[in-house]
Motif scaffolding. Structure first.
Motif, PDB file in Angstrom:
ATOM      1  N   LYS A  27     -26.951  17.186   3.135  1.00  0.00           N
ATOM      2  CA  LYS A  27     -27.067  15.754   3.450  1.00  0.00           C
ATOM      3  C   LYS A  27     -25.956  14.967   2.770  1.00  0.00           C
ATOM      4  CE  LYS A  27     -32.063  15.563   4.121  1.00  0.00           C
ATOM      5  NZ  LYS A  27     -32.238  15.029   5.458  1.00  0.00           N
ATOM      6  N   ILE A  28     -25.667  15.334   1.512  1.00  0.00           N
ATOM      7  CA  ILE A  28     -24.581  14.653   0.789  1.00  0.00           C
ATOM      8  C   ILE A  28     -23.251  14.879   1.501  1.00  0.00           C
ATOM      9  CG2 ILE A  28     -23.306  14.611  -1.375  1.00  0.00           C
ATOM     10  CD1 ILE A  28     -25.859  15.296  -2.792  1.00  0.00           C
ATOM     11  N   LEU A  29     -23.040  16.131   1.970  1.00  0.00           N
ATOM     12  CA  LEU A  29     -21.786  16.420   2.680  1.00  0.00           C
ATOM     13  C   LEU A  29     -21.707  15.620   3.970  1.00  0.00           C
ATOM     14  CD1 LEU A  29     -21.471  20.277   2.220  1.00  0.00           C
ATOM     15  CD2 LEU A  29     -20.378  18.480   0.932  1.00  0.00           C
TER      16      LEU A  29
ATOM     17  N   THR B  21     -18.613  22.915   8.013  1.00  0.00           N
ATOM     18  CA  THR B  21     -19.326  22.422   6.838  1.00  0.00           C
ATOM     19  C   THR B  21     -20.807  22.275   7.120  1.00  0.00           C
ATOM     20  OG1 THR B  21     -17.382  21.187   6.234  1.00  0.00           O
ATOM     21  CG2 THR B  21     -19.420  20.533   5.200  1.00  0.00           C
ATOM     22  N   VAL B  22     -21.121  21.752   8.302  1.00  0.00           N
ATOM     23  CA  VAL B  22     -22.528  21.476   8.591  1.00  0.00           C
ATOM     24  C   VAL B  22     -23.296  22.758   8.852  1.00  0.00           C
ATOM     25  CG1 VAL B  22     -24.064  20.350  10.217  1.00  0.00           C
ATOM     26  CG2 VAL B  22     -22.059  19.176   9.417  1.00  0.00           C
ATOM     27  N   GLU B  23     -22.660  23.725   9.520  1.00  0.00           N
ATOM     28  CA  GLU B  23     -23.439  24.845  10.035  1.00  0.00           C
ATOM     29  C   GLU B  23     -23.389  26.109   9.184  1.00  0.00           C
ATOM     30  OE1 GLU B  23     -25.641  24.989  12.215  1.00  0.00           O
ATOM     31  OE2 GLU B  23     -25.384  22.934  12.912  1.00  0.00           O
ATOM     32  N   ILE B  24     -22.450  26.213   8.220  1.00  0.00           N
ATOM     33  CA  ILE B  24     -22.306  27.479   7.501  1.00  0.00           C
ATOM     34  C   ILE B  24     -23.489  27.671   6.554  1.00  0.00           C
ATOM     35  CG2 ILE B  24     -21.019  26.768   5.464  1.00  0.00           C
ATOM     36  CD1 ILE B  24     -19.074  29.056   6.147  1.00  0.00           C
ATOM     37  N   LYS B  25     -23.800  28.951   6.258  1.00  0.00           N
ATOM     38  CA  LYS B  25     -24.986  29.232   5.450  1.00  0.00           C
ATOM     39  C   LYS B  25     -24.713  29.122   3.953  1.00  0.00           C
ATOM     40  CE  LYS B  25     -28.365  30.352   8.297  1.00  0.00           C
ATOM     41  NZ  LYS B  25     -28.036  29.183   9.136  1.00  0.00           N
ATOM     42  N   ASN B  26     -23.539  29.603   3.517  1.00  0.00           N
ATOM     43  CA  ASN B  26     -23.247  29.609   2.084  1.00  0.00           C
ATOM     44  C   ASN B  26     -22.804  28.210   1.652  1.00  0.00           C
ATOM     45  OD1 ASN B  26     -22.292  30.034  -0.460  1.00  0.00           O
ATOM     46  ND2 ASN B  26     -21.407  32.021   0.022  1.00  0.00           N
ATOM     47  N   SER B  29     -19.102  27.753   0.431  1.00  0.00           N
ATOM     48  CA  SER B  29     -18.137  27.702   1.538  1.00  0.00           C
ATOM     49  C   SER B  29     -18.182  26.344   2.211  1.00  0.00           C
ATOM     50  CB  SER B  29     -18.455  28.785   2.553  1.00  0.00           C
ATOM     51  OG  SER B  29     -18.716  29.980   1.902  1.00  0.00           O
ATOM     52  N   ALA B  30     -19.375  25.759   2.309  1.00  0.00           N
ATOM     53  CA  ALA B  30     -19.485  24.436   2.917  1.00  0.00           C
ATOM     54  C   ALA B  30     -18.692  23.412   2.114  1.00  0.00           C
ATOM     55  CB  ALA B  30     -20.947  24.021   3.001  1.00  0.00           C
ATOM     56  N   VAL B  31     -18.818  23.485   0.784  1.00  0.00           N
ATOM     57  CA  VAL B  31     -18.091  22.536  -0.070  1.00  0.00           C
ATOM     58  C   VAL B  31     -16.589  22.723   0.078  1.00  0.00           C
ATOM     59  CG1 VAL B  31     -17.648  21.938  -2.460  1.00  0.00           C
ATOM     60  CG2 VAL B  31     -19.959  22.269  -1.697  1.00  0.00           C
ATOM     61  N   ILE B  32     -16.148  23.998   0.150  1.00  0.00           N
ATOM     62  CA  ILE B  32     -14.710  24.239   0.256  1.00  0.00           C
ATOM     63  C   ILE B  32     -14.183  23.760   1.596  1.00  0.00           C
ATOM     64  CG2 ILE B  32     -13.014  26.098   0.405  1.00  0.00           C
ATOM     65  CD1 ILE B  32     -14.677  27.452  -1.795  1.00  0.00           C
ATOM     66  N   SER B  33     -14.968  23.943   2.667  1.00  0.00           N
ATOM     67  CA  SER B  33     -14.454  23.492   3.964  1.00  0.00           C
ATOM     68  C   SER B  33     -14.447  21.975   4.055  1.00  0.00           C
ATOM     69  CB  SER B  33     -15.257  24.099   5.099  1.00  0.00           C
ATOM     70  OG  SER B  33     -16.575  23.695   5.033  1.00  0.00           O
ATOM     71  N   ILE B  34     -15.335  21.279   3.323  1.00  0.00           N
ATOM     72  CA  ILE B  34     -15.216  19.821   3.320  1.00  0.00           C
ATOM     73  C   ILE B  34     -13.973  19.412   2.536  1.00  0.00           C
ATOM     74  CG2 ILE B  34     -16.495  18.956   1.312  1.00  0.00           C
ATOM     75  CD1 ILE B  34     -17.742  16.970   3.109  1.00  0.00           C
ATOM     76  N   GLY B  35     -13.559  20.232   1.575  1.00  0.00           N
ATOM     77  CA  GLY B  35     -12.287  19.966   0.920  1.00  0.00           C
ATOM     78  C   GLY B  35     -11.129  20.045   1.894  1.00  0.00           C
ATOM     79  N   ALA B  36     -11.178  21.045   2.798  1.00  0.00           N
ATOM     80  CA  ALA B  36     -10.128  21.151   3.819  1.00  0.00           C
ATOM     81  C   ALA B  36     -10.105  19.899   4.690  1.00  0.00           C
ATOM     82  CB  ALA B  36     -10.361  22.388   4.679  1.00  0.00           C
ATOM     83  N   VAL B  37     -11.292  19.396   5.061  1.00  0.00           N
ATOM     84  CA  VAL B  37     -11.353  18.182   5.877  1.00  0.00           C
ATOM     85  C   VAL B  37     -10.718  17.002   5.140  1.00  0.00           C
ATOM     86  CG1 VAL B  37     -12.892  16.568   7.027  1.00  0.00           C
ATOM     87  CG2 VAL B  37     -13.417  18.954   7.042  1.00  0.00           C
ATOM     88  N   GLY B  38     -11.020  16.888   3.843  1.00  0.00           N
ATOM     89  CA  GLY B  38     -10.487  15.758   3.087  1.00  0.00           C
ATOM     90  C   GLY B  38      -8.978  15.812   2.955  1.00  0.00           C
ATOM     91  N   PHE B  39      -8.420  17.000   2.714  1.00  0.00           N
ATOM     92  CA  PHE B  39      -6.960  17.083   2.567  1.00  0.00           C
ATOM     93  C   PHE B  39      -6.258  16.824   3.899  1.00  0.00           C
ATOM     94  CE2 PHE B  39      -8.014  19.765  -1.224  1.00  0.00           C
ATOM     95  CZ  PHE B  39      -7.621  18.812  -2.123  1.00  0.00           C
ATOM     96  N   THR B  40      -6.889  17.269   5.005  1.00  0.00           N
ATOM     97  CA  THR B  40      -6.312  16.950   6.314  1.00  0.00           C
ATOM     98  C   THR B  40      -6.336  15.450   6.566  1.00  0.00           C
ATOM     99  OG1 THR B  40      -7.406  18.962   6.983  1.00  0.00           O
ATOM    100  CG2 THR B  40      -6.328  17.711   8.677  1.00  0.00           C
ATOM    101  N   LEU B  41      -7.420  14.797   6.123  1.00  0.00           N
ATOM    102  CA  LEU B  41      -7.515  13.341   6.259  1.00  0.00           C
ATOM    103  C   LEU B  41      -6.370  12.656   5.522  1.00  0.00           C
ATOM    104  CD1 LEU B  41      -9.183  10.914   7.134  1.00  0.00           C
ATOM    105  CD2 LEU B  41     -10.365  11.068   4.988  1.00  0.00           C
ATOM    106  N   SER B  42      -6.037  13.206   4.342  1.00  0.00           N
ATOM    107  CA  SER B  42      -4.934  12.619   3.587  1.00  0.00           C
ATOM    108  C   SER B  42      -3.617  12.765   4.339  1.00  0.00           C
ATOM    109  CB  SER B  42      -4.881  13.271   2.209  1.00  0.00           C
ATOM    110  OG  SER B  42      -3.580  13.564   1.878  1.00  0.00           O
ATOM    111  N   MET B  43      -3.417  13.925   5.024  1.00  0.00           N
ATOM    112  CA  MET B  43      -2.215  14.094   5.839  1.00  0.00           C
ATOM    113  C   MET B  43      -2.191  13.074   6.970  1.00  0.00           C
ATOM    114  SD  MET B  43      -1.909  18.157   6.021  1.00  0.00           S
ATOM    115  CE  MET B  43      -0.933  18.243   7.483  1.00  0.00           C
TER     116      MET B  43
END
Lengths: 116, 187, 158
Positions: A27-29, B21-26, B29-43
C-alpha cells in the motif's frame, strides 16, 4: 495527449495497489507510485516545445530566454512536494513497523481481525 | 532523438516497473523495482527541462529506498497470498479502472495540448524575476521570493509529518530506551 | 564475524565511507550555497547532508554517529532552521510591510552574494530538512534493532 494518458495509467496502477493489496508495504508503494505520477503530470503541463531549463547563464540573452524557458511555477511546487513526500513516507514506514511490532504481521485483514 | 518519443519510452518503462512493483511476490524485489521507477522519473524530469527536480528526485529516491528497505528487510518479506474471495474484489476494481480510464481520455481532450503551457502567471515571474530578485535560477526565485510564504507552509508540513513519525515511535522509547531523547525524562 | 556486525559493517565499507564522506558534505554545501545561480537549493542539499550522516550510521552503527550529532542536537538544529525562517519573515514585515519581504540588497547577478536573503533562507531550509530527516532515520534505526532481536528470539524458540 498520449503522454497525459500514460501518466494517468501510472496513477491508476498506484491506486490499484492502494485499494486491492493487503500487504501494508504494498500500500505504501502504491502511494509512492501515485506521488510520482502527480509530480510528473505537473511538470508535463509546464513543458514548452523545444524549451530550455529556466536557469539563466551569462552568455544568454534575456529576451530570447523569456520566450524559450519552460514554466518555472510547477517546478517550484513539485520541488517542495517531493521532499514532503519523503516526510510522509517516513511517517508511513514508522506506522508500518509499529503495526508489525504490535501484531506480528503486515497483513491488513489480519490486523483488523486481531484488533477485534 | 525526439524528446516526445523518448518521454513515451520512459513512461512505458515506468508503467512496467510500477506493474512489477505491484504484482511481484518478494517484497525486497518490489522495493528495488520502485527504485527503478523513481530513477527513470528523474531522467524524465531531466528531459523536460527541470534539472532542479531531477537532482532532488535522485537524492530523495536514494533516501526513500533506504527507508523502505529498512521496513522490509529482516522481517518476513514475502507478499501475502490472495484469498479466494478477493478475486471478486480484483474484478470490480479492474472494471472501475477501465471506466475511469475512458472518462480520463475525454477529460484530457479539454486540457491545453502538450508543449503549449498556459504561462499567465509565469510570464510575470520570468519577466520580472531578474530585476526584482536578482537570482538567475528562476525556480529558486519563485520558491524563495515570489512564493516564500508557500515554502514556509510546506516546511511546516514537513515538520508536522516528521513529528508525527516521532510521536508514533516515541511510545516505544518510553518503554525501553529512555536515553535517546531527554524529552522523555521530563514526563 | 559477530563482533563486526555489532560495530557496524565490514572494513571495506568503513574505508569507502571515510573516503567519500567529505565529498558528500562538500557537495551538499555547494548545492545549498549556489542554489540561486545553478540548479539546486535548500531541499536537495539538506537531503544530501542527511544522507551523509545516514551513511555513517549505516557503516559505523548508531553509537558513533550519535557522538557526532545526537538526537537532541539534531532536533535543536531543526528548530533553529524554523526559527530563522520566522525571524526573516518578521524582519521583512518590519522593513518592507509584507511577511517574508526580501529586505537585503540584490547585488549583481551571477555572483555568490546576490539575490538578497535567499542564501540565508536556503541555509535555514537545509538545517530544517536535513536534520529532521536525520533524526527520523535515527529513530527508525533504533526500532529496527528491536524487530531483529524479536525475530531472533522467535527462531530460538523454534
Amino acid at each position: 495527449m498520449t503522454l497525459y494518458f500514460l501518466n494517468f495509467v501510472l496513477l491508476i496502477i498506484g491506486l490499484y495497489a492502494l485499494v486491492v493489496k493487503r500487504h501494508i508495504v504494498k500500500k505504501i508503494l502504491g502511494v509512492a507510485i501515485m506521488e510520482y505520477a502527480v509530480n510528473l503530470f505537473l511538470i508535463l503541463l509546464g513543458f514548452r516545445k523545444s524549451g530550455i531549463a529556466p536557469i539563466l547563464t551569462e552568455d544568454m540573452d534575456l529576451a530570447t530566454f523569456i520566450h524559450t524557458a519552460v514554466d518555472p511555477l510547477p517546478q517550484a511546487l513539485v520541488l517542495t512536494s517531493i521532499v514532503i513526500g519523503l516526510g510522509t513516507l517516513a511517517l508511513m514506514v514508522a506506522m508500518a513497523i509499529r503495526l508489525y511490532e504490535r501484531y506480528g504481521t503486515f497483513d491488513m485483514d489480519e490486523i483488523n481481525r486481531l484488533r477485534g | 532523438m525526439d524528446v516526445v518519443f523518448l518521454l513515451h519510452l520512459l513512461l512505458v518503462f515506468m508503467i512496467i516497473g510500477a506493474f512489477i512493483t505491484v504484482e511481484i511476490k518478494n517484497m525486497l524485489s518490489a522495493v528495488i523495482s520502485i527504485g527503478a521507477v523513481g530513477f527513470t522519473l528523474s531522467m524524465a524530469f531531466l528531459f523536460l527541462g527541470a534539472p532542479d527536480i531531477a537532482i532532488t528526485q535522485v537524492i530523495v529516491e536514494i533516501l526513500s529506498l533506504i527507508l523502505l528497505i529498512r521496513a522490509t528487510v529482516n522481517v518476513d518479506n514475502v507478499a501475502i497470498e490472495e484469498k479466494g474471495e478477493s478475486v471478486f474484489h480484483n474484478r470490480t476494481a479492474l472494471i472501475f479502472v477501465g471506466i475511469i480510464l475512458v472518462f480520463a481520455w475525454f477529460a484530457f481532450q479539454s486540457l491545453a495540448p502538450f508543449g503549449e503551457p498556459l504561462m499567465r502567471v509565469s510570464d510575470y515571474y520570468l519577466n520580472n524575476g531578474l530585476i526584482m530578485v536578482g537570482a538567475t535560477n528562476f525556480v529558486t526565485s519563485v520558491i524563495l521570493d515570489f512564493r516564500a510564504y508557500d515554502t514556509f507552509g510546506e516546511a511546516m508540513v514537513l515538520f508536522v509529518s516528521i513529528s508525527g513519525a516521532f510521536a508514533i515511535l516515541r511510545r516505544w522509547k518510553r518503554e525501553q530506551h529512555k536515553d535517546f531523547l531527554r524529552i522523555d525524562r521530563e514526563h | 564475524m559477530k563482533k563486526e556486525k555489532q560495530s557496524g559493517m565490514t572494513f571495506i565499507v568503513k574505508t569507502i565511507t571515510n573516503l567519500i564522506i567529505g565529498f558528500m558534505l562538500v557537495f551538499g554545501a555547494y548545492i545549498v550555497l549556489y542554489g540561486h545561480i545553478t540548479p539546486g537549493g535548500g531541499f536537495p542539499g539538506g537531503v544530501m547532508i542527511a544522507l551523509a550522516y545516514i551513511l555513517v550510521t549505516l557503516a559505523y552503527g548508531r553509537r558513533v554517529v550519535e557522538s557526532m550529532i545526537s538526537g537532541v542536537t539534531g532536533s535543536i538544529a531543526d528548530d533553529i532552521g524554523a526559527l530563522v525562517i520566522l525571524i526573516l519573515g518578521f524582519i521583512g514585515l518590519y522593513i518592507g510591510g509584507t511577511f517574508l519581504f526580501n529586505f537585503l540588497p540584490k547585488g549583481t547577478p551571477f555572483k555568490l552574494f546576490s539575490a538578497g536573503y535567499i542564501i540565508i533562507y536556503n541555509l535555514a531550509i537545509m538545517l530544517k530538512v536535513g536534520m529532521s530527516l536525520y533524526i527520523v532515520f535515527l529513530a527508525l534505526a533504533i526500532l529496527q534493532r528491536v524487530v531483529t532481536t524479536r525475530d531472533e528470539t522467535k527462531e530460538d524458540k523454534k
